[in-house]
Design a protein around this motif. Structure first.
Motif, mmCIF file in Angstrom:
data_model
loop_
_atom_site.group_PDB
_atom_site.id
_atom_site.type_symbol
_atom_site.label_atom_id
_atom_site.label_comp_id
_atom_site.label_asym_id
_atom_site.label_seq_id
_atom_site.Cartn_x
_atom_site.Cartn_y
_atom_site.Cartn_z
ATOM 1 N N HIS A 104 0.785 -1.254 -0.071
ATOM 2 C CA HIS A 104 -0.021 0.135 -0.101
ATOM 3 C C HIS A 104 0.945 1.224 0.100
ATOM 4 O O HIS A 104 0.602 2.281 0.818
ATOM 5 C CB HIS A 104 -0.992 0.149 1.369
ATOM 6 N N SER A 124 2.316 4.760 -1.213
ATOM 7 C CA SER A 124 1.681 5.877 -2.091
ATOM 8 C C SER A 124 2.660 7.154 -1.861
ATOM 9 O O SER A 124 3.346 7.363 -0.939
ATOM 10 C CB SER A 124 0.226 6.359 -1.641
ATOM 11 N N LYS A 125 2.667 7.884 -2.917
ATOM 12 C CA LYS A 125 3.650 9.129 -3.016
ATOM 13 C C LYS A 125 3.302 10.004 -4.029
ATOM 14 O O LYS A 125 2.784 10.043 -5.045
ATOM 15 C CB LYS A 125 4.917 8.584 -3.365
ATOM 16 N N THR A 126 2.977 11.426 -3.572
ATOM 17 C CA THR A 126 2.317 12.409 -4.254
ATOM 18 C C THR A 126 3.392 13.563 -4.060
ATOM 19 O O THR A 126 3.641 13.942 -3.058
ATOM 20 C CB THR A 126 0.917 12.909 -3.820
ATOM 21 N N THR A 176 1.391 15.736 -8.420
ATOM 22 C CA THR A 176 1.429 14.425 -9.464
ATOM 23 C C THR A 176 1.469 13.339 -8.232
ATOM 24 O O THR A 176 2.307 13.284 -7.374
ATOM 25 C CB THR A 176 2.916 14.500 -10.053
ATOM 26 N N LYS A 177 0.521 12.628 -8.458
ATOM 27 C CA LYS A 177 0.527 11.192 -7.858
ATOM 28 C C LYS A 177 1.389 10.119 -8.619
ATOM 29 O O LYS A 177 1.011 9.333 -9.453
ATOM 30 C CB LYS A 177 -0.796 10.588 -7.629
ATOM 31 N N ASN A 198 0.448 5.105 -6.301
ATOM 32 C CA ASN A 198 -1.012 4.918 -5.719
ATOM 33 C C ASN A 198 -1.253 3.495 -5.365
ATOM 34 O O ASN A 198 -1.597 2.588 -6.246
ATOM 35 C CB ASN A 198 -1.791 5.265 -7.035
ATOM 36 N N ASP A 199 -1.023 3.317 -3.939
ATOM 37 C CA ASP A 199 -1.376 2.001 -3.402
ATOM 38 C C ASP A 199 -0.678 0.796 -4.074
ATOM 39 O O ASP A 199 -1.338 -0.219 -4.314
ATOM 40 C CB ASP A 199 -2.804 1.743 -3.420
ATOM 41 N N GLY A 243 6.120 5.763 -12.869
ATOM 42 C CA GLY A 243 6.160 5.691 -11.488
ATOM 43 C C GLY A 243 7.351 4.642 -11.098
ATOM 44 O O GLY A 243 7.805 4.416 -10.069
ATOM 45 N N LYS A 245 1.085 4.946 -14.429
ATOM 46 C CA LYS A 245 0.383 6.089 -13.577
ATOM 47 C C LYS A 245 0.304 5.865 -12.152
ATOM 48 O O LYS A 245 -0.635 6.045 -11.598
ATOM 49 C CB LYS A 245 -1.044 6.584 -14.333
ATOM 50 N N GLY A 246 1.520 5.253 -11.702
ATOM 51 C CA GLY A 246 1.486 4.940 -10.264
ATOM 52 C C GLY A 246 0.666 3.629 -9.667
ATOM 53 O O GLY A 246 1.060 3.231 -8.731
ATOM 54 N N GLN A 247 0.313 3.028 -10.543
ATOM 55 C CA GLN A 247 -0.566 1.948 -10.306
ATOM 56 C C GLN A 247 -0.027 0.445 -10.819
ATOM 57 O O GLN A 247 0.229 0.560 -12.092
ATOM 58 C CB GLN A 247 -1.884 2.156 -10.575
#
Length: 299
Positions: A7, A9-11, A16-17, A20-21, A40, A208-210
């Motif tokens: 889990h 996460s970093k913004t 900008t995320k 994401n989890d 990411g 996109k971070g996922q």
């Protein structure tokens, strides 16, 4: 020793995320982190390597709490970042010995043995007294691996290591990575699909971070069997086909365009089924995630 990410996460301050989890479980061996530029990957690598903090989540490496015990992590970490600079007027042997001192190898005789062994392993021993400014891109990358191997790390991170290498150097670098990835965790972060298919027993797709997918490359290809279709079209027809079908990739061939479509059923006349590749898996997962994002925005 296992690397467990849960889990995360970093913004960034600009909104900008980047992560994401993100959750991953990485065992010893070569692990591929596959995604386009800006997905990411580098943010995740920097977080694992203690170069930046996360907003939330946990990372453990064996019994080490990565986010709260950075000094312990650095003792067992080797890192080759995407941008790796060298002092151009210093020889490989001199700079590697300097890095060895920083790694805590204080005994001069032991340090020389370690440096010589790494220069042999990376096939740089015969040019050890050449200034690094005269090295080719591939030679610099191999030097980067040599410094990452100092201290016999249990976790090695290499970020976009083959970008810009010619085919010969890329093949040499692949062989080197395969050798060092036999008994430790090696994370290969890249946007080059063939790097992952050639080297990794496990991989993840991130965008996109996922995390969009994680598993065995061969299993991922098998799951896509019977779902990839090919057709040769005129270039001006591409946008029309993109509106009608899940076109996951296109490329030019003899002045025409070859498209690959992802569909569980035969999409129509003129399409022929083809054996899927990891590239098809990658593009299909990215395309599906983007379609979900578009529908959520419209809704």
């Amino acid at each position: 020793m296992e690397l467990v990410i849960e889990h995360l996460s970093k913004t960034y301050p600009n909104g900008t995320k980047a992560l994401n989890d993100v959750s991953l479980r990485i065992e010893p061996g070569m692990f591929g982190l596959l995604g386009p530029n800006g997905a990411g990957k580098s943010s995740l690598m920097r977080t694992i390597s203690t170069l930046q903090e996360a907003d939330s989540g946990t990372i453990s490496l064996g019994d080490i709490d990565v986010l709260h015990q950075p000094e312990r992590v650095r003792q067992v970490l080797g890192y080759l970042p995407q941008e790796f600079g060298v002092y151009p007027k210093v020889t490989a042997a001199e700079l590697l010995e300097h890095f060895a001192v920083l790694k805590g190898i204080s005994n001069k005789s032991e340090r020389r043995q370690v440096v010589d062994a790494l220069l042999h392993q990376t096939n740089l021993y015969n040019v050890r007294n050449k200034n690094l400014g005269g090295y080719s891109g591939g030679m610099k990358q191999r030097f980067g691996i040599a410094q990452a191997l100092l201290g016999n790390p249990r976790l090695i991170i290499v970020d976009e290591p083959t970008a810009g290498l010619d085919p010969t150097e890329r093949n040499r670098f692949h062989n080197l990575l395969a050798e060092i990835g036999e008994d430790r965790i090696v994370i290969l972060s890249t946007h080059i699909v063939s790097d992952v298919s050639d080297l990794c027993r496990q991989f993840a797709i991130i965008n996109k971070g996922q995390v969009l997918y994680t598993g065995d490359p061969l299993q991922a290809i098998e799951e896509m069997r019977g779902q990839i279709w090919r057709r040769l079209i005129r270039k001006e027809e591409l946008s029309s086909y993109q509106e009608q079908f899940a076109v996951i990739s296109s490329r030019l061939f003899a002045g025409q365009t070859i498209i690959h479509v992802h569909s569980v059923a035969q999409p129509g006349n003129g399409f022929e089924g083809v054996e899927p590749t990891l590239e098809d898996v990658y593009f299909a997962r990215i395309h599906a995630a983007e379609q979900v994002a578009v529908k959520s925005v419209v809704a």
